[in-house]
Design a protein around this motif. Structure first.
Motif, PDB file in Angstrom:
ATOM      1  N   HIS A  49      53.383  39.930  39.289  1.00 46.89           N
ATOM      2  CA  HIS A  49      52.467  39.815  40.315  1.00 46.89           C
ATOM      3  C   HIS A  49      52.759  40.363  40.803  1.00 46.89           C
ATOM      4  N   THR A  50      53.252  41.803  41.422  1.00 49.18           N
ATOM      5  CA  THR A  50      53.091  42.365  41.911  1.00 49.18           C
ATOM      6  C   THR A  50      52.029  43.483  42.087  1.00 49.18           C
ATOM      7  N   LEU A  51      51.736  43.357  40.774  1.00 46.04           N
ATOM      8  CA  LEU A  51      50.303  44.073  40.758  1.00 46.04           C
ATOM      9  C   LEU A  51      49.372  43.824  40.961  1.00 46.04           C
ATOM     10  N   TRP A  52      49.660  42.524  40.537  1.00 48.20           N
ATOM     11  CA  TRP A  52      48.456  41.381  41.286  1.00 48.20           C
ATOM     12  C   TRP A  52      47.802  41.444  42.291  1.00 48.20           C
ATOM     13  N   PHE A  53      48.869  41.823  42.959  1.00 47.88           N
ATOM     14  CA  PHE A  53      48.627  41.379  44.552  1.00 47.88           C
ATOM     15  C   PHE A  53      48.038  42.366  45.102  1.00 47.88           C
ATOM     16  N   SER A  54      48.792  44.145  44.223  1.00 51.98           N
ATOM     17  CA  SER A  54      48.539  45.284  45.000  1.00 51.98           C
ATOM     18  C   SER A  54      47.211  45.658  44.892  1.00 51.98           C
ATOM     19  N   GLN A  55      46.791  45.216  42.390  1.00 56.30           N
ATOM     20  CA  GLN A  55      45.163  46.024  42.478  1.00 56.30           C
ATOM     21  C   GLN A  55      44.345  44.569  42.230  1.00 56.30           C
ATOM     22  N   VAL A  56      44.532  43.299  41.970  1.00 57.00           N
ATOM     23  CA  VAL A  56      43.202  42.660  42.015  1.00 57.00           C
ATOM     24  C   VAL A  56      43.434  42.075  43.205  1.00 57.00           C
TER      25      VAL A  56
END
Length: 233
Positions: free
Chosen positions: A59-66
Motif C-alpha cells: 500500500h505504501t508504494l501504491w500511495f507514493s508511486q501511483v
C-alpha cells in the motif's frame, strides 16, 4: 530473492518475491487489495498518507508511486524489508519509514504471532509461529515499541490506512488530535461485526461514518471507508 513488478496508471511498483499473499497477486500482475487501491487512486488524494501496518510496502508504494502522495509508513515487524523496497523503488524522498507500532500510548506491545500484538506487553503464551522479516526470523514473544500517531504532529494528512490485526481502535484513540484536526478519510480493516463496532465506537463520536466496504477474493477481510460528516467537529 527475485523481484516482482507491476505497472498501473503509468507508474511502476517493484517488490521482492516473499512468497506471501502480496507476491501471489503481483505474479498475476495486480496489487494486493486491488479494489481498495484502485478506489483510492480514483479519489485523487493529495498531501500525506499514513500507512499503519505497512508490512512490506504494497500500500505504501501504491500511495507514493501511483498516487504521488507523501507517505509515513509504520511497521514494527517488517520495517527492514519495507525500507529495502522503498529504496528499490527510489521512493525515499516521498516515503518515511517508522519502525513502530501505533497505539493509544507510548509503550511496548508483545508480538503474539502472525503480526498480532498484545497491547499490554504482558502476553504469557505467544504463538510459536515466527514471522519472517528481511530474511531473518522475528519470533513471537518479541517486545515491540509503540507510539501514538499524535506524537508525530503530522500535518496535511488526507488519508489514513490501518491494518494492524485488531489493534485499530487502540491506534485511533492515539490519533484523536490528528484526526480531529486533519479530518482525513480513514480506511480500516475489520475482521467482523465486533471489530467494526469497536472502530465505530471510536470514530462515530468524532463525527465519522462508514460509507463503503471493500474486499476481494485474494483479500477477503473487509476494509471500511470512514468519512467525516460535513459540519461535525
Amino acid at each position: 530473492m527475485r523481484t516482482l513488478q507491476i505497472t498501473a496508471h503509468g507508474a511502476r511498483v517493484r517488490l521482492r518475491d516473499t512468497g506471501g499473499k502480496v507476491s501471489k497477486c503481483m505474479r498475476r500482475g495486480v496489487p494486493y487489495e486491488r479494489p481498495l487501491l484502485e478506489h483510492i487512486y480514483q479519489q485523487h488524494f493529495t498531501g500525506v498518507a499514513v500507512d499503519a501496518g505497512a508490512n512490506i510496502g504494497n500500500h505504501t508504494l501504491w500511495f507514493s508511486q501511483v498516487c504521488g502522495m507523501r507517505v509515513v509508513a509504520f511497521e514494527p515487524l517488517h520495517h527492514e524489508l519495507l525500507s529495502e523496497h522503498v529504496k528499490l523503488n527510489r521512493a525515499g524522498k516521498r516515503v518515511r519509514v517508522e519502525p513502530y507500532a501505533l497505539g493509544d500510548h507510548t509503550s511496548q506491545a508483545t508480538h503474539v504471532g502472525k503480526g498480532r500484538l498484545d497491547p499490554t506487553g504482558q502476553a504469557t503464551n505467544p504463538s510459536s509461529e515466527p514471522d519472517v522479516a528481511a530474511g531473518q526470523w522475528t519470533g513471537s514473544g518479541a517486545n515491540l515499541p509503540v507510539r501514538t500517531l499524535d506524537s508525530y504532529n503530522l500535518r496535511d494528512v488526507s488519508l489514513i490506512k490501518i491494518d494492524i490485526e485488531g489493534m485499530e481502535p487502540h491506534m485511533l484513540r492515539g490519533a484523536e488530535a490528528t484526526i480531529r484536526r486533519e479530518k482525513p478519510v480513514i480506511f480500516a480493516e475489520e475482521w467482523g461485526q465486533a471489530e467494526h463496532d469497536a472502530i465505530a465506537a471510536v470514530l462515530e463520536p468524532w463525527g465519522y461514518q462508514m460509507t463503503q466496504r471493500f474486499s476481494a477474493k485474494a483479500s477477503p477481510t473487509p476494509v471500511g471507508r470512514w468519512d467525516p460528516v460535513a459540519g461535525v467537529r
